[in-house]
Scaffold this active site. Structure first.
Site, PDB file in Angstrom:
ATOM      1  N   GLU A 181       0.331  -5.863  22.904  1.00  0.00           N
ATOM      2  CA  GLU A 181       0.877  -4.555  23.241  1.00  0.00           C
ATOM      3  C   GLU A 181       0.137  -3.890  24.399  1.00  0.00           C
ATOM      4  O   GLU A 181      -1.100  -3.947  24.399  1.00  0.00           O
ATOM      5  CB  GLU A 181       0.694  -3.676  21.997  1.00  0.00           C
ATOM      6  CG  GLU A 181       1.950  -3.132  21.428  1.00  0.00           C
ATOM      7  CD  GLU A 181       1.678  -2.457  20.099  1.00  0.00           C
ATOM      8  OE1 GLU A 181       1.777  -3.154  19.079  1.00  0.00           O
ATOM      9  OE2 GLU A 181       1.343  -1.270  20.098  1.00  0.00           O
ATOM     10  N   HIS A 203       6.228   0.592  19.300  1.00  0.00           N
ATOM     11  CA  HIS A 203       5.230   1.115  18.356  1.00  0.00           C
ATOM     12  C   HIS A 203       5.541   2.579  17.996  1.00  0.00           C
ATOM     13  O   HIS A 203       4.742   3.479  18.277  1.00  0.00           O
ATOM     14  CB  HIS A 203       3.822   0.978  18.935  1.00  0.00           C
ATOM     15  CG  HIS A 203       2.742   0.966  17.882  1.00  0.00           C
ATOM     16  ND1 HIS A 203       1.626   0.191  17.956  1.00  0.00           N
ATOM     17  CD2 HIS A 203       2.617   1.664  16.720  1.00  0.00           C
ATOM     18  CE1 HIS A 203       0.851   0.400  16.903  1.00  0.00           C
ATOM     19  NE2 HIS A 203       1.442   1.305  16.128  1.00  0.00           N
ATOM     20  N   ARG A 208       1.305  -4.539  12.477  1.00  0.00           N
ATOM     21  CA  ARG A 208       0.483  -4.743  13.672  1.00  0.00           C
ATOM     22  C   ARG A 208       0.895  -6.036  14.339  1.00  0.00           C
ATOM     23  O   ARG A 208       1.252  -7.017  13.658  1.00  0.00           O
ATOM     24  CB  ARG A 208      -0.999  -4.880  13.296  1.00  0.00           C
ATOM     25  CG  ARG A 208      -1.750  -3.578  13.163  1.00  0.00           C
ATOM     26  CD  ARG A 208      -1.929  -2.838  14.511  1.00  0.00           C
ATOM     27  NE  ARG A 208      -2.646  -1.599  14.332  1.00  0.00           N
ATOM     28  CZ  ARG A 208      -2.096  -0.425  14.017  1.00  0.00           C
ATOM     29  NH1 ARG A 208      -0.789  -0.320  13.864  1.00  0.00           N
ATOM     30  NH2 ARG A 208      -2.841   0.653  13.874  1.00  0.00           N
ATOM     31  N   GLY A 262       0.855  -1.195   0.000  1.00  0.00           N
ATOM     32  CA  GLY A 262       0.000   0.000   0.000  1.00  0.00           C
ATOM     33  C   GLY A 262       0.886   1.238   0.000  1.00  0.00           C
ATOM     34  O   GLY A 262       2.003   1.219  -0.523  1.00  0.00           O
TER      35      GLY A 262
HETATM   36  C1  DGY Z   1      -1.110   3.649  12.726  1.00  0.00           C
HETATM   37  O1  DGY Z   1      -1.318   4.784  12.323  1.00  0.00           O
HETATM   38  O2  DGY Z   1      -1.868   2.714  12.479  1.00  0.00           O
HETATM   39  C2  DGY Z   1       0.121   3.453  13.535  1.00  0.00           C
HETATM   40  O3  DGY Z   1       0.307   2.133  13.888  1.00  0.00           O
HETATM   41  C3  DGY Z   1       0.109   4.376  14.731  1.00  0.00           C
HETATM   42  O4  DGY Z   1      -0.674   3.886  15.720  1.00  0.00           O
END
Ligand code: DGY
Length: 325
Positions: A265, A283, A236, A155
């Site tokens: 997390e 993160h 993620r 993406g």
């Molecule tokens: C997102 O924007 O999804 C990043 O992981 C920040 O939380």
């Protein structure tokens, strides 16, 4: 009377100021941790909600929020929000695409370089006072230049990572649900996941989390990777089976891993903490001032547009049930 907005995290003063023009804000200025029960109790009276990626807006939260009309998340990922349940209730959901793309791509490279060249591990060793002399074989890492990079998820962020690979003269493979329109320009070849895993020297995960991508990288997939390879997850937690990753690292099925996200997390699998060949960050993908401010401002623009009954800059469910319908 102004609509009531709940903001779950301490946010930039300029964002607070902008939102206070249109909303009666209930904030969290000390960034206190709220249990699910505390969060739900605060939802009872709110019309609008500003969350981050670790706040769960699930069925239980929605049931606790009978007046809720909009959820703005300060993240591009939105797997923490039950989007169908929001849409069925006519609740608008917005996220923050684009503003974090380049910072997150930079972070992916930072993690890849640190992992491949053993930066954290050697720094810990140096700080422990273990550096007695220079040696030919000290902390030998993996080449990044000229290597094969496999990107899972092509993406916006995957493409930004791929563009940077040109400077390292890399062979580029990618795996994506659909062919990337810019693949030729990026010099990237689309392959199946198994081929990407077995051919890549470095594998970067940049795909959204969903039930379909839960444990996409588990024992079987890790076993397909080269024993000299590195794995970087900037996407993620939950996409990688952390338990299987620990076993693969311990068994030498994989040289090293760089992780910015984790299954539970902010808890990190204890065996990962003890593993020398992993680089762990909390993160931080989008964590530059300009990127985080851009995210918070975009979330605020969505909330302000909603309050003014204007089109939302980045709405995830324009086809939601009509309000009051
Ligand atoms: C997102 O924007 O999804 C990043 O992981 C920040 O939380």
């Amino acid at each position: 009377m102004k609509p009531r907005l709940l903001i779950t995290r301490k946010v930039f003063p300029e964002v607070m100021q902008a939102l206070s023009q249109a909303y009666e804000v209930q904030a969290n200025p000390d960034d206190t941790h709220w249990s699910a029960a505390e969060f739900h109790a605060r939802l009872a009276n709110c019309d609008a909600l500003f969350v981050v990626a670790t706040d769960r807006v699930d069925e239980a939260a929605l049931q606790a929020a009978p007046h809720l009309k909009i959820v703005a998340t300060g993240s591009v990922g939105y797997n923490h929000i039950d989007l169908p349940a929001c849409s069925a209730r006519g609740i608008a959901v917005t996220n923050t695409p684009d503003v974090l793309t380049e910072a997150t791509a930079d972070m992916a490279w930072a993690l890849l370089m640190a992992t491949a060249r053993r930066i954290s591990e050697s720094e810990r060793w140096l700080r422990e006072g273990q550096w007695g002399r220079w040696a030919w074989d000290q902390f030998l890492g993996a080449d990044v230049h000229g290597a094969t990079l496999g990107i899972v998820g092509m993406g916006r962020i995957g493409s930004a990572i791929a563009r940077r690979a040109a400077g390292f003269s890399m062979r580029l493979l990618y795996c994506n649900r659909s062919a990337a329109a810019n693949a030729a320009e990026l010099g990237a070849t689309r392959v199946e996941l198994d081929a990407l895993l077995s051919q890549s020297d470095h594998v970067l995960l940049v795909l959204p989390y969903s039930p379909a991508t839960h444990h996409l990288i588990g024992e079987r997939e890790l076993a397909r990777m080269k024993p000299t390879a590195t794995l970087v997850n900037i996407a993620r937690g939950g996409i990688v089976d952390d338990g299987a990753l620990v076993q693969a690292l311990q068994a030498g099925h994989l040289a090293a891993a760089g992780l910015d996200v984790y299954e539970n997390e902010p808890q990190v699998h204890p065996a990962l903490l003890a593993q020398r060949n992993v680089v762990l960050t909390p993160h931080l993908g989008s964590a530059t001032r300009s990127s985080r401010l851009g995210m918070a401002m975009l979330a605020a623009r969505n909330l302000l547009a909603f309050a003014a009954a204007e089109p939302l800059p980045s709405c995830l469910n324009p086809d939601r049930r009509p309000a009051g319908g």
